[in-house]
Write a protein that holds these residues in place. Sequence first.
Motif, short mmCIF file in Angstrom:
data_model
loop_
_atom_site.label_atom_id
_atom_site.label_comp_id
_atom_site.label_asym_id
_atom_site.label_seq_id
_atom_site.Cartn_x
_atom_site.Cartn_y
_atom_site.Cartn_z
N MET A 52 -8.14 0.59 -4.57
CA MET A 52 -7.36 -0.47 -5.19
C MET A 52 -6.91 -0.04 -6.58
N CYS A 100 -3.88 0.87 -2.66
CA CYS A 100 -3.49 -0.53 -2.45
C CYS A 100 -3.25 -1.23 -3.78
N GLU A 101 -2.18 -1.99 -3.85
CA GLU A 101 -1.92 -2.81 -5.02
C GLU A 101 -2.99 -3.90 -5.10
N ASP A 102 -3.67 -4.00 -6.23
CA ASP A 102 -4.74 -5.00 -6.32
C ASP A 102 -4.21 -6.42 -6.50
N HIS A 103 -2.92 -6.55 -6.68
CA HIS A 103 -2.28 -7.88 -6.76
C HIS A 103 -1.76 -8.23 -5.36
N HIS A 104 -2.47 -9.11 -4.66
CA HIS A 104 -2.10 -9.50 -3.31
C HIS A 104 -2.58 -10.93 -3.09
N GLU A 137 -4.04 -1.00 -10.05
CA GLU A 137 -3.15 -1.98 -10.67
C GLU A 137 -1.71 -1.70 -10.25
N THR A 187 0.84 -1.21 0.00
CA THR A 187 0.00 0.00 0.00
C THR A 187 0.87 1.26 0.00
#
Length: 265
Positions: free
Chosen positions: A159, A133-137, A161, A118
């Motif tokens: 969120m 926030c990075e949507d890849h988690h 990319e 984040t």
Amino acid sequence: MSKISMGFIGYGNMAQAIAKGLVKEKVISPENIYACAKHYDKLVENTQKLGINPCEDAEDVVRKADMIVIAVKPYQIEEVVGPLGNALIGKIVVSVAAGYTFDKYEKILPEGVHHISTNPNTPIEVGAGIIACEDHHNLSEDELRFFYQVFEPIALIEMVETSKLSIAGTICGCTPAYTAMYMEALADAAVKHGLPRQSAYRMVAQMIYGTGKLYLETETHPGIMKDKVCSPNGTTIKGVASLERDGFRGAVISAIDAAENKNEY
């Protein structure tokens, strides 16, 4: 929610802002917050302000907390976080280190550690922050829901990319400084024309807060919001024309470009 325990690995300005926001909004009780930092004496001094628990090292923080916030400088992460290894399994790991994405963490964390990267900003301290926030988690649905429950009381969560995380962080994290400069300039102009400075600061701050709130609640296009204030041959449109002549919008865009491109002046 007050029963959750949170641990900060690193307790600089951003970590302190998050802790203050969570305590202020009664999301987490101070006795359930733990922190470690490189300089223990300074850590003790900083944690006493809020009544949270100083820890000697990161291992102690991880043992005591359910949610772990990685708040060290990006260049320190491999050295500080890497050795924690399997101790992080079963924890919710939240990174606030700018530019340290999911894939970078995957290279140093063991399989099974659930984490999200984040970029928050400092107004989180007063419950009015933003967390990009990075949507890849790899948080589970329950963990992500819990993440929202913890941070939504103090921030707008957005969120984005992975490729957009940097610009989102710049817009969230750098612009409070630019906005503070704008506040100061407006207040200077008000003082120039006879208004007391503290009165000017209060009104300018409320104006910025109110304008943002108006957009968030109505989603009225900023251009329309501007037009509603500009009467034909009125004072506002004359000020707008002056800003345009002086390159106001271009200067703002150039500032973001400079931050994103790491330009030096």
